[in-house]
Design a protein around this motif. Sequence first.
Motif, short mmCIF file in Angstrom:
data_model
loop_
_atom_site.label_atom_id
_atom_site.label_comp_id
_atom_site.label_asym_id
_atom_site.label_seq_id
_atom_site.Cartn_x
_atom_site.Cartn_y
_atom_site.Cartn_z
N ASP A 147 0.79 -1.23 0.00
CA ASP A 147 0.00 0.00 0.00
C ASP A 147 0.83 1.29 0.00
O ASP A 147 0.38 2.30 -0.49
CB ASP A 147 -0.93 -0.01 1.22
N THR A 148 2.03 1.24 0.53
CA THR A 148 2.85 2.46 0.62
C THR A 148 3.66 2.72 -0.66
O THR A 148 4.28 3.77 -0.77
CB THR A 148 3.82 2.39 1.82
N ASP A 149 3.64 1.78 -1.60
CA ASP A 149 4.36 1.99 -2.86
C ASP A 149 3.62 2.98 -3.75
O ASP A 149 2.39 3.00 -3.77
CB ASP A 149 4.53 0.67 -3.62
N ILE A 150 4.38 3.77 -4.48
CA ILE A 150 3.77 4.69 -5.45
C ILE A 150 3.00 3.86 -6.48
O ILE A 150 3.49 2.88 -6.99
CB ILE A 150 4.86 5.53 -6.15
N GLY A 151 1.78 4.25 -6.75
CA GLY A 151 0.96 3.55 -7.74
C GLY A 151 0.19 2.36 -7.18
O GLY A 151 -0.53 1.70 -7.93
N SER A 152 0.32 2.09 -5.89
CA SER A 152 -0.34 0.90 -5.33
C SER A 152 -1.87 1.00 -5.41
O SER A 152 -2.53 -0.01 -5.70
CB SER A 152 0.09 0.67 -3.88
N ASN A 153 -2.42 2.18 -5.19
CA ASN A 153 -3.88 2.32 -5.28
C ASN A 153 -4.37 2.02 -6.68
O ASN A 153 -5.41 1.38 -6.86
CB ASN A 153 -4.32 3.73 -4.85
N THR A 154 -3.63 2.46 -7.67
CA THR A 154 -4.00 2.18 -9.06
C THR A 154 -3.88 0.69 -9.35
O THR A 154 -4.76 0.11 -10.00
CB THR A 154 -3.11 2.99 -10.03
N MET A 155 -2.81 0.06 -8.86
CA MET A 155 -2.64 -1.38 -9.09
C MET A 155 -3.78 -2.18 -8.45
O MET A 155 -4.28 -3.13 -9.05
CB MET A 155 -1.28 -1.87 -8.60
#
Length: 116
Positions: free
Chosen positions: A64-72
């Motif tokens: 969840d803390t990775d950039i782009g995780s919400n999009t993934m």
Amino acid sequence: MTKSIVFLVGIFFSLTVNSASLDNSQLMIIDSIESRYSGAHAVFGSGSIPDQGCTYKDRGIIVDTDIGSNTMVSVTLSAAISATPVIIQVSGCTMISPGHGTETAPKITKVQLNLK
């Protein structure tokens, strides 16, 4: 000057040798998603996820803390609902959840929809 260049080349080489590889799965259908409060979301598919030497090989984890995780997570959910095949890219291992000790699974770095 020469010692500095040799030193920098040595550092670069050691970093590239120890870095995790990016591996892609074959086309697969998303079977299920475990969206967790910890922010480590597990993705299970109909195909195999590339082996990264992790404890678990039956799932990939979107952190969840990775950039782009919400999009993934959104793309993964859309693919699961519509039964659209995806390619999952993984790199290295990550903890499956804070309460699970040292258990790891492949870290998802890309979810690619196959719209053809």
